[in-house]
Design a protein around this motif. Structure first.
Motif, PDB file in Angstrom:
ATOM      1  N   ASN A 123      -8.741  13.137  19.731  1.00 31.92           N
ATOM      2  CA  ASN A 123      -9.977  12.393  19.991  1.00 31.92           C
ATOM      3  C   ASN A 123     -10.701  12.044  18.696  1.00 31.92           C
ATOM      4  OD1 ASN A 123     -11.796  11.079  21.667  1.00 31.92           O
ATOM      5  ND2 ASN A 123     -13.089  12.877  21.923  1.00 31.92           N
ATOM      6  N   THR A 124      -9.922  11.747  17.654  1.00 33.70           N
ATOM      7  CA  THR A 124     -10.448  11.308  16.368  1.00 33.70           C
ATOM      8  C   THR A 124      -9.764   9.997  15.991  1.00 33.70           C
ATOM      9  OG1 THR A 124      -8.727  12.347  15.008  1.00 33.70           O
ATOM     10  CG2 THR A 124     -10.607  13.729  15.626  1.00 33.70           C
ATOM     11  N   ASP A 125     -10.239   9.382  14.921  1.00 31.68           N
ATOM     12  CA  ASP A 125      -9.471   8.291  14.337  1.00 31.68           C
ATOM     13  C   ASP A 125      -8.142   8.838  13.836  1.00 31.68           C
ATOM     14  OD1 ASP A 125     -11.567   6.586  14.816  1.00 31.68           O
ATOM     15  OD2 ASP A 125     -12.291   6.540  12.750  1.00 31.68           O
ATOM     16  N   ALA A 126      -7.162   7.958  13.690  1.00 32.04           N
ATOM     17  CA  ALA A 126      -5.827   8.386  13.248  1.00 32.04           C
ATOM     18  C   ALA A 126      -5.829   8.541  11.718  1.00 32.04           C
ATOM     19  CB  ALA A 126      -4.765   7.388  13.696  1.00 32.04           C
ATOM     20  N   MET A 127      -6.435   9.604  11.269  1.00 34.86           N
ATOM     21  CA  MET A 127      -6.625   9.873   9.841  1.00 34.86           C
ATOM     22  C   MET A 127      -5.424  10.630   9.287  1.00 34.86           C
ATOM     23  SD  MET A 127      -9.312   9.148   7.870  1.00 34.86           S
ATOM     24  CE  MET A 127     -10.721   9.267   8.978  1.00 34.86           C
ATOM     25  N   SER A 128      -4.899  10.171   8.150  1.00 37.32           N
ATOM     26  CA  SER A 128      -3.821  10.871   7.451  1.00 37.32           C
ATOM     27  C   SER A 128      -4.412  11.565   6.228  1.00 37.32           C
ATOM     28  CB  SER A 128      -2.735   9.877   7.021  1.00 37.32           C
ATOM     29  OG  SER A 128      -1.775  10.514   6.180  1.00 37.32           O
ATOM     30  N   ILE A 129      -4.057  12.837   6.031  1.00 34.98           N
ATOM     31  CA  ILE A 129      -4.624  13.644   4.952  1.00 34.98           C
ATOM     32  C   ILE A 129      -3.505  14.371   4.222  1.00 34.98           C
ATOM     33  CG2 ILE A 129      -6.261  15.485   4.359  1.00 34.98           C
ATOM     34  CD1 ILE A 129      -7.528  14.937   7.180  1.00 34.98           C
ATOM     35  N   SER A 130      -3.382  14.119   2.918  1.00 34.21           N
ATOM     36  CA  SER A 130      -2.419  14.832   2.070  1.00 34.21           C
ATOM     37  C   SER A 130      -3.173  15.479   0.910  1.00 34.21           C
ATOM     38  CB  SER A 130      -1.359  13.873   1.515  1.00 34.21           C
ATOM     39  OG  SER A 130      -0.556  13.343   2.542  1.00 34.21           O
ATOM     40  N   LEU A 131      -2.755  16.655   0.516  1.00 35.94           N
ATOM     41  CA  LEU A 131      -3.360  17.384  -0.592  1.00 35.94           C
ATOM     42  C   LEU A 131      -2.316  17.608  -1.688  1.00 35.94           C
ATOM     43  CD1 LEU A 131      -5.348  20.107   1.399  1.00 35.94           C
ATOM     44  CD2 LEU A 131      -6.295  18.083   0.284  1.00 35.94           C
ATOM     45  N   LEU A 132      -2.625  17.184  -2.910  1.00 39.52           N
ATOM     46  CA  LEU A 132      -1.718  17.344  -4.039  1.00 39.52           C
ATOM     47  C   LEU A 132      -2.435  18.079  -5.148  1.00 39.52           C
ATOM     48  CD1 LEU A 132      -0.219  13.730  -4.169  1.00 39.52           C
ATOM     49  CD2 LEU A 132       0.819  15.749  -3.145  1.00 39.52           C
ATOM     50  N   ARG A 133      -1.735  19.026  -5.776  1.00 40.43           N
ATOM     51  CA  ARG A 133      -2.296  19.775  -6.905  1.00 40.43           C
ATOM     52  C   ARG A 133      -1.564  19.392  -8.190  1.00 40.43           C
ATOM     53  NH1 ARG A 133      -4.659  24.886  -6.915  1.00 40.43           N
ATOM     54  NH2 ARG A 133      -3.640  25.445  -4.939  1.00 40.43           N
ATOM     55  N   ARG A 134      -2.310  19.173  -9.243  1.00 46.68           N
ATOM     56  CA  ARG A 134      -1.699  18.918 -10.551  1.00 46.68           C
ATOM     57  C   ARG A 134      -1.368  20.255 -11.186  1.00 46.68           C
ATOM     58  NH1 ARG A 134      -3.832  15.117 -15.584  1.00 46.68           N
ATOM     59  NH2 ARG A 134      -1.951  15.379 -16.845  1.00 46.68           N
ATOM     60  N   VAL A 135      -0.124  20.466 -11.472  1.00 43.17           N
ATOM     61  CA  VAL A 135       0.339  21.755 -12.012  1.00 43.17           C
ATOM     62  C   VAL A 135      -0.007  21.850 -13.502  1.00 43.17           C
ATOM     63  CG1 VAL A 135       2.345  23.226 -12.409  1.00 43.17           C
ATOM     64  CG2 VAL A 135       2.171  21.865 -10.314  1.00 43.17           C
ATOM     65  N   THR A 179      -6.064   8.169   4.273  1.00 39.91           N
ATOM     66  CA  THR A 179      -6.120   6.812   4.803  1.00 39.91           C
ATOM     67  C   THR A 179      -6.493   6.867   6.276  1.00 39.91           C
ATOM     68  OG1 THR A 179      -3.774   6.733   5.457  1.00 39.91           O
ATOM     69  CG2 THR A 179      -4.327   5.942   3.242  1.00 39.91           C
ATOM     70  N   CYS A 180      -7.269   5.888   6.722  1.00 40.41           N
ATOM     71  CA  CYS A 180      -7.550   5.748   8.150  1.00 40.41           C
ATOM     72  C   CYS A 180      -6.473   4.854   8.741  1.00 40.41           C
ATOM     73  CB  CYS A 180      -8.940   5.170   8.375  1.00 40.41           C
ATOM     74  SG  CYS A 180      -9.430   5.264  10.103  1.00 40.41           S
ATOM     75  N   SER A 181      -5.240   5.271   8.558  1.00 39.20           N
ATOM     76  CA  SER A 181      -4.069   4.555   9.062  1.00 39.20           C
ATOM     77  C   SER A 181      -2.921   5.534   9.142  1.00 39.20           C
ATOM     78  CB  SER A 181      -3.689   3.405   8.128  1.00 39.20           C
ATOM     79  OG  SER A 181      -2.420   2.877   8.475  1.00 39.20           O
ATOM     80  N   PRO A 182      -2.139   5.483  10.222  1.00 38.67           N
ATOM     81  CA  PRO A 182      -0.958   6.331  10.310  1.00 38.67           C
ATOM     82  C   PRO A 182       0.317   5.636   9.833  1.00 38.67           C
ATOM     83  CG  PRO A 182      -1.359   5.349  12.444  1.00 38.67           C
ATOM     84  CD  PRO A 182      -2.421   4.799  11.502  1.00 38.67           C
ATOM     85  N   HIS A 183       0.197   4.387   9.368  1.00 38.34           N
ATOM     86  CA  HIS A 183       1.377   3.618   8.956  1.00 38.34           C
ATOM     87  C   HIS A 183       2.109   4.381   7.856  1.00 38.34           C
ATOM     88  CE1 HIS A 183       3.963   0.357   7.712  1.00 38.34           C
ATOM     89  NE2 HIS A 183       3.422  -0.472   8.594  1.00 38.34           N
TER      90      HIS A 183
END
Length: 455
Positions: A443-455, A383-387
């Motif tokens: 110095n970037t947009d406040a991008m949130s990144i999560s990585l999930l793996r399906r077991v 998401t381009c949001s840190p909320h």
């Protein structure tokens, strides 16, 4: 005359933003092209437009004091002329007489002779005190520290509080003022050379975290883009990193099948396509908006890889393909609070009531994406949001729902491994592997990144 035309362009764009919900970043380039302004005059129009929109909350507080009435009681066309004038008086080196006189003329044209007289009186009142004096008066009217920060640094109070909580999730609440200040600064134009298809030019400044990002020393970035056959593009470094987090989470195996579920306008899709081409994977894209789907097709046109683009609700698109994909990007619709530097009007358009509906959609999209993964497949939720309701909250709900069928990977470790200059990404208080980028720190947009793996 050229400076007057610069102000006129800025005024027309600001009016369209408030009157028609236009987006300044889309409307301003067309307005500049029509006006055929010289480079310096176009730069002035750009500064006046974005500066006025970014600092609108502060300027409205000043106007309310100087006019001795709330801004909602002022004619909208006159109010925008006032905002433009106050910006010039308090935040630029424009001569006071020019700022006042040109703003009065814009008010006369937009709202009539009576409004022009009112604008003249208010701006002359503003011009009598220094910017520091006005900030002191604004601060004196704040009823809390959050309201003080919101007024002085021009953010709605609910966003100030949301940012405070998001920073506190890293133990960095003390950085709040730096973050709000960064939102009011003009971002540098960042470029991306699609990996394997274009080289980063030798005479540029490379970005610290993305291995194929760079910034020009000068000149028109559009000329660079037009001469690249679609293989060089303007793209925030955070956006580049979000796509790379998925493609570089683990080595690509030939024959993998990828999906960009919410692809518009296509910047991340282009990176995925270039990475898929290099690794022998296939890529499909989906975008519910036909207009934005067209932008996706244009974005990947420079990559010699066939990318089909469907136009379905992402929840439907993913649910139709269970256990199909090795990697899925869910760049979910969000409040956009992480891109307030580039889309300053978004802070005045969004409301706390928008968050629950968006977070429900985000949760549904991520859930559908996990179902569409093969066992061992990875989804990047971006998401381009840190909320926190749009980021950590969504991921936490999905992890509770799927239990041991899903595991979270360390997105921070993936980003740190992309370049020699590893970004500073503190641990999250909740123990998750989520990576949160920030304008004041990276110095970037406040991008949130999560990585999930399906077991």
């Amino acid at each position: 005359m050229s400076a007057a035309e610069s102000r006129r362009v800025a005024y027309e764009v600001v009016r369209a933003v408030h009157e028609s919900d236009a987006y300044a970043n889309l409307l301003l380039p067309r307005a500049l092209e029509r006006a055929r302004l010289a480079t310096a005059d176009a730069a002035l129009a750009t500064e006046l437009t974005y500066g006025t929109l970014r600092r609108q909350g502060t300027y409205d507080a000043v106007i309310a004091i100087a006019a001795d009435r709330p801004t909602h009681d002022i004619d909208p066309a006159a109010l925008d002329a006032l905002r433009l004038g106050v910006h010039q008086l308090l935040s630029t080196r424009v001569a006071s007489h020019a700022a006042v006189n040109e703003s009065v003329e814009l008010a006369r044209e937009g709202a009539g002779r009576g409004a022009a007289g009112f604008v003249n009186a208010v701006l002359r009142r503003v011009s009598r005190d220094t910017p520091g004096d006005w900030m002191a008066q604004v601060e004196d009217r704040a009823r809390s520290d959050d309201e003080r920060l919101g007024l002085v640094l021009s953010h709605p109070v609910w966003i100030v509080r949301a940012f405070r909580r998001a920073l506190a999730a890293e133990g960095r609440a003390h950085e709040l003022e730096a973050l709000l200040t960064a939102d009011n600064a003009s971002p540098k134009v960042t470029m991306a050379a699609l990996p394997g298809l274009a080289d980063v030019p030798p005479d540029v400044r490379r970005t610290p975290y993305s291995p194929f990002g760079f910034r020009l020393a000068g000149g028109d970035p559009d000329e660079t883009v037009r001469g690249s056959d679609g293989r060089v593009r303007v793209q925030d470094e955070g956006s580049q990193l979000a796509a790379l987090a998925l493609t570089r989470a683990e080595p690509v195996r030939a024959g993998e099948r990828w999906l960009d579920l919410c692809a518009g306008p296509g910047g991340k899709t282009a990176i995925l396509a270039a990475e898929a081409l290099a690794g022998g994977a296939t890529l499909e894209a989906n975008e519910i908006s036909p207009a934005r789907a067209g932008l996706v097709r244009a974005a990947v046109a420079g990559v010699p890889l066939e990318v089909s683009v469907s136009e379905l609700d992402g929840r439907v698109r993913a649910s139709e393909s269970p256990a199909t994909y090795d990697r899925i990007l869910v760049d979910a619709p969000c409040t956009g609070l992480g891109a307030l530097r580039r889309r300053p009007e978004a802070r005045w358009r969004k409301a706390p009531s928008d968050v629950p509906e968006l977070s429900a959609l985000q949760r549904d999209l991520l859930e559908a994406a996990i179902v569409a993964l093969k066992p061992g497949g990875i989804v990047a939720y971006v998401t381009c949001s840190p909320h926190l309701a749009e980021t950590a909250g969504v991921v936490a709900e999905i992890r509770r729902e799927f239990g041991e069928a899903v595991e979270e990977l360390d997105a921070r470790a993936v980003l740190r491994g992309l370049s020699v200059s590893a970004p500073e990404l503190p641990d999250q208080v909740d123990g998750s592997g989520r990576a949160q980028l920030w304008p004041h720190r990276h110095n970037t947009d406040a991008m949130s990144i999560s990585l999930l793996r399906r077991v």
